[in-house]
Write a protein that holds these residues in place. Sequence first.
Motif, PDB file in Angstrom:
ATOM      1  N   LEU A 116     -65.379 -39.231   0.969  1.00  0.00           N
ATOM      2  CA  LEU A 116     -64.531 -39.609   2.106  1.00  0.00           C
ATOM      3  C   LEU A 116     -65.420 -39.987   3.288  1.00  0.00           C
ATOM      4  N   GLN A 117     -65.265 -41.215   3.751  1.00  0.00           N
ATOM      5  CA  GLN A 117     -66.117 -41.736   4.819  1.00  0.00           C
ATOM      6  C   GLN A 117     -65.666 -41.218   6.185  1.00  0.00           C
ATOM      7  N   HIS A 118     -66.634 -40.969   7.062  1.00  0.00           N
ATOM      8  CA  HIS A 118     -66.322 -40.481   8.408  1.00  0.00           C
ATOM      9  C   HIS A 118     -65.390 -41.431   9.158  1.00  0.00           C
ATOM     10  N   ASP A 119     -65.628 -42.737   9.028  1.00  0.00           N
ATOM     11  CA  ASP A 119     -64.848 -43.739   9.767  1.00  0.00           C
ATOM     12  C   ASP A 119     -64.023 -44.586   8.812  1.00  0.00           C
ATOM     13  N   PHE A 120     -62.902 -45.080   9.326  1.00  0.00           N
ATOM     14  CA  PHE A 120     -62.096 -46.031   8.565  1.00  0.00           C
ATOM     15  C   PHE A 120     -62.926 -47.276   8.266  1.00  0.00           C
ATOM     16  N   GLU A 121     -62.510 -48.031   7.264  1.00  0.00           N
ATOM     17  CA  GLU A 121     -63.298 -49.170   6.788  1.00  0.00           C
ATOM     18  C   GLU A 121     -63.615 -50.165   7.902  1.00  0.00           C
ATOM     19  N   GLN A 122     -62.609 -50.606   8.657  1.00  0.00           N
ATOM     20  CA  GLN A 122     -62.830 -51.636   9.673  1.00  0.00           C
ATOM     21  C   GLN A 122     -63.722 -51.124  10.803  1.00  0.00           C
ATOM     22  N   LYS A 123     -63.504 -49.884  11.213  1.00  0.00           N
ATOM     23  CA  LYS A 123     -64.331 -49.333  12.280  1.00  0.00           C
ATOM     24  C   LYS A 123     -65.778 -49.208  11.825  1.00  0.00           C
ATOM     25  N   PHE A 124     -65.979 -48.796  10.556  1.00  0.00           N
ATOM     26  CA  PHE A 124     -67.341 -48.663  10.040  1.00  0.00           C
ATOM     27  C   PHE A 124     -68.028 -50.020  10.004  1.00  0.00           C
ATOM     28  N   LYS A 125     -67.315 -51.053   9.556  1.00  0.00           N
ATOM     29  CA  LYS A 125     -67.906 -52.397   9.508  1.00  0.00           C
ATOM     30  C   LYS A 125     -68.291 -52.867  10.900  1.00  0.00           C
ATOM     31  N   ALA A 126     -67.447 -52.556  11.884  1.00  0.00           N
ATOM     32  CA  ALA A 126     -67.772 -52.945  13.263  1.00  0.00           C
ATOM     33  C   ALA A 126     -69.038 -52.235  13.744  1.00  0.00           C
ATOM     34  N   LYS A 127     -69.187 -50.968  13.353  1.00  0.00           N
ATOM     35  CA  LYS A 127     -70.371 -50.214  13.749  1.00  0.00           C
ATOM     36  C   LYS A 127     -71.637 -50.797  13.139  1.00  0.00           C
ATOM     37  N   THR A 128     -71.557 -51.253  11.900  1.00  0.00           N
ATOM     38  CA  THR A 128     -72.752 -51.740  11.209  1.00  0.00           C
ATOM     39  C   THR A 128     -73.258 -53.052  11.803  1.00  0.00           C
ATOM     40  N   ASN A 129     -72.432 -53.701  12.602  1.00  0.00           N
ATOM     41  CA  ASN A 129     -72.842 -54.961  13.227  1.00  0.00           C
ATOM     42  C   ASN A 129     -73.420 -54.766  14.620  1.00  0.00           C
ATOM     43  N   THR A 130     -73.657 -53.518  14.997  1.00  0.00           N
ATOM     44  CA  THR A 130     -74.218 -53.233  16.320  1.00  0.00           C
ATOM     45  C   THR A 130     -75.670 -52.785  16.199  1.00  0.00           C
ATOM     46  N   SER A 131     -76.356 -52.779  17.326  1.00  0.00           N
ATOM     47  CA  SER A 131     -77.784 -52.429  17.325  1.00  0.00           C
ATOM     48  C   SER A 131     -78.016 -50.943  17.075  1.00  0.00           C
ATOM     49  N   ASP A 132     -76.990 -50.107  17.297  1.00  0.00           N
ATOM     50  CA  ASP A 132     -77.176 -48.666  17.098  1.00  0.00           C
ATOM     51  C   ASP A 132     -76.705 -48.206  15.718  1.00  0.00           C
ATOM     52  N   LYS A 133     -76.743 -49.121  14.754  1.00  0.00           N
ATOM     53  CA  LYS A 133     -76.372 -48.786  13.390  1.00  0.00           C
ATOM     54  C   LYS A 133     -77.223 -47.619  12.871  1.00  0.00           C
ATOM     55  N   GLN A 134     -76.567 -46.660  12.234  1.00  0.00           N
ATOM     56  CA  GLN A 134     -77.266 -45.494  11.673  1.00  0.00           C
ATOM     57  C   GLN A 134     -77.874 -45.861  10.326  1.00  0.00           C
ATOM     58  N   LEU A 135     -79.179 -45.774  10.214  1.00  0.00           N
ATOM     59  CA  LEU A 135     -79.871 -46.143   8.977  1.00  0.00           C
ATOM     60  C   LEU A 135     -79.983 -44.932   8.058  1.00  0.00           C
ATOM     61  N   PRO A 136     -79.967 -45.162   6.739  1.00  0.00           N
ATOM     62  CA  PRO A 136     -80.104 -44.028   5.802  1.00  0.00           C
ATOM     63  C   PRO A 136     -81.466 -43.371   5.922  1.00  0.00           C
ATOM     64  N   LYS A 137     -81.501 -42.087   5.589  1.00  0.00           N
ATOM     65  CA  LYS A 137     -82.747 -41.316   5.662  1.00  0.00           C
ATOM     66  C   LYS A 137     -83.122 -40.833   4.264  1.00  0.00           C
ATOM     67  N   ASP A 138     -84.406 -40.918   3.942  1.00  0.00           N
ATOM     68  CA  ASP A 138     -84.886 -40.591   2.599  1.00  0.00           C
ATOM     69  C   ASP A 138     -84.631 -39.135   2.214  1.00  0.00           C
ATOM     70  N   LYS A 139     -84.559 -38.239   3.207  1.00  0.00           N
ATOM     71  CA  LYS A 139     -84.416 -36.819   2.869  1.00  0.00           C
ATOM     72  C   LYS A 139     -83.029 -36.485   2.346  1.00  0.00           C
ATOM     73  N   PHE A 140     -82.073 -37.418   2.477  1.00  0.00           N
ATOM     74  CA  PHE A 140     -80.726 -37.208   1.958  1.00  0.00           C
ATOM     75  C   PHE A 140     -80.504 -38.138   0.766  1.00  0.00           C
ATOM     76  N   PRO A 141     -80.237 -37.614  -0.445  1.00  0.00           N
ATOM     77  CA  PRO A 141     -80.052 -38.486  -1.604  1.00  0.00           C
ATOM     78  C   PRO A 141     -79.007 -39.581  -1.386  1.00  0.00           C
ATOM     79  N   LEU A 142     -77.920 -39.258  -0.690  1.00  0.00           N
ATOM     80  CA  LEU A 142     -76.887 -40.258  -0.446  1.00  0.00           C
ATOM     81  C   LEU A 142     -77.104 -40.996   0.881  1.00  0.00           C
ATOM     82  N   GLY A 143     -78.317 -40.882   1.418  1.00  0.00           N
ATOM     83  CA  GLY A 143     -78.671 -41.619   2.610  1.00  0.00           C
ATOM     84  C   GLY A 143     -78.365 -40.919   3.922  1.00  0.00           C
ATOM     85  N   TYR A 144     -77.391 -40.029   3.888  1.00  0.00           N
ATOM     86  CA  TYR A 144     -76.912 -39.354   5.089  1.00  0.00           C
ATOM     87  C   TYR A 144     -76.491 -37.936   4.719  1.00  0.00           C
ATOM     88  N   PRO A 145     -76.435 -37.018   5.679  1.00  0.00           N
ATOM     89  CA  PRO A 145     -75.998 -35.664   5.356  1.00  0.00           C
ATOM     90  C   PRO A 145     -74.548 -35.650   4.877  1.00  0.00           C
TER      91      PRO A 145
END
Length: 337
Positions: free
Chosen positions: A156-185
């Motif tokens: 289950l994603q933190h944000d709804f689909e459209q809101k998440f897509k809008a976030k990914t198009n901004t400069s403060d996009k959260q990038l995945p981190k290697d320490k988390f297998p699924l990229g994020y906690p």
Amino acid sequence: MATLISKHSSSFAAEMGLKLTHNILRVKNPSELIQFYQNNFGMEHIEISTPPLPYKVNIVGYTKNYDANFNEASNILHPPTLLEFHYDDSSTTPSSFVNCGASQVYWKIGITLHDVDYARKFLQSKRVHVGEASQFEDIGYVCHLKDPNNFCIELLQHDFEQKFKAKTNTSDKQLPKDKFPLGYPCCIGQITLQANDIDKTQRFYQDLLGMKLLSIQELPMFGFTLYFFAWTHENPPKSDIKDATINREWLWKRPYTTIEIRHFHSSRQIPPFRDLKQNEIGFEGIRIMCNDLNMFIGKMKADSIPFEESNGTYGKEIIIRDPDNVPIYVSQNKSER
């Protein structure tokens, strides 16, 4: 009267330090399951010492929780619920799967995370079969899969689909981190149960156990409503717990576990929980912990709530049952013993 009882119960829950700590599953081949959750979801295998029991116990889960910015969350918030696997040798024989499924009293766990599509791609790269992801109404962006024992997992994603897509198009996009297998906690965000009588169920979890009802999500087109309960001092951003604009995405970002109850509006009956026989696997109940087990027992006696006493994973415990006969194992917090 119900409001007064609920306030009194909430006070008792705070005094008792009630925590939703374990989702209990009887399994086969626990080693395979442990590796599945470690390698694919980044969970930890937690070593514990148990009293003599007729079964073996393994605990896996997340020992840290994180806030919406992926920083470790405050210790004020309860840690996420863990998975408690019970195993005995009889489970290695061909066994039936009990109490579990979309039409049974226990449906799934929900794992909440930042990016469902990233998680799907990672799991598929590990040859894990994952269903298609989609925005389900105004509930959330989700997909489903099964673990090696056939227990259902929802991503289950933190944000709804459209809101998440809008976030990914901004400069403060959260990038995945290697320490988390699924990229994020990740967090075990929900344990999903299904109830026949929502009034009795709400009185049990809210008025007796003092859980807070955080959200009601109505889906008349699908014939059911979802209710989310938790022990928390937090309140949703909007006081209307049916709000879909802000509260739901807020709820999916909580770094603790809620009990999700699905209730069908029709006369459709969910088979009540039944205790597993020796050669069966499946859902066995949930565990909560309190600061003072004797005081908790006193409240159950005062409220005329039947209970059983037993010896379990953490020693002395009692078992109460919700209106659909789901066992709630009550143990004393380890630090209070």
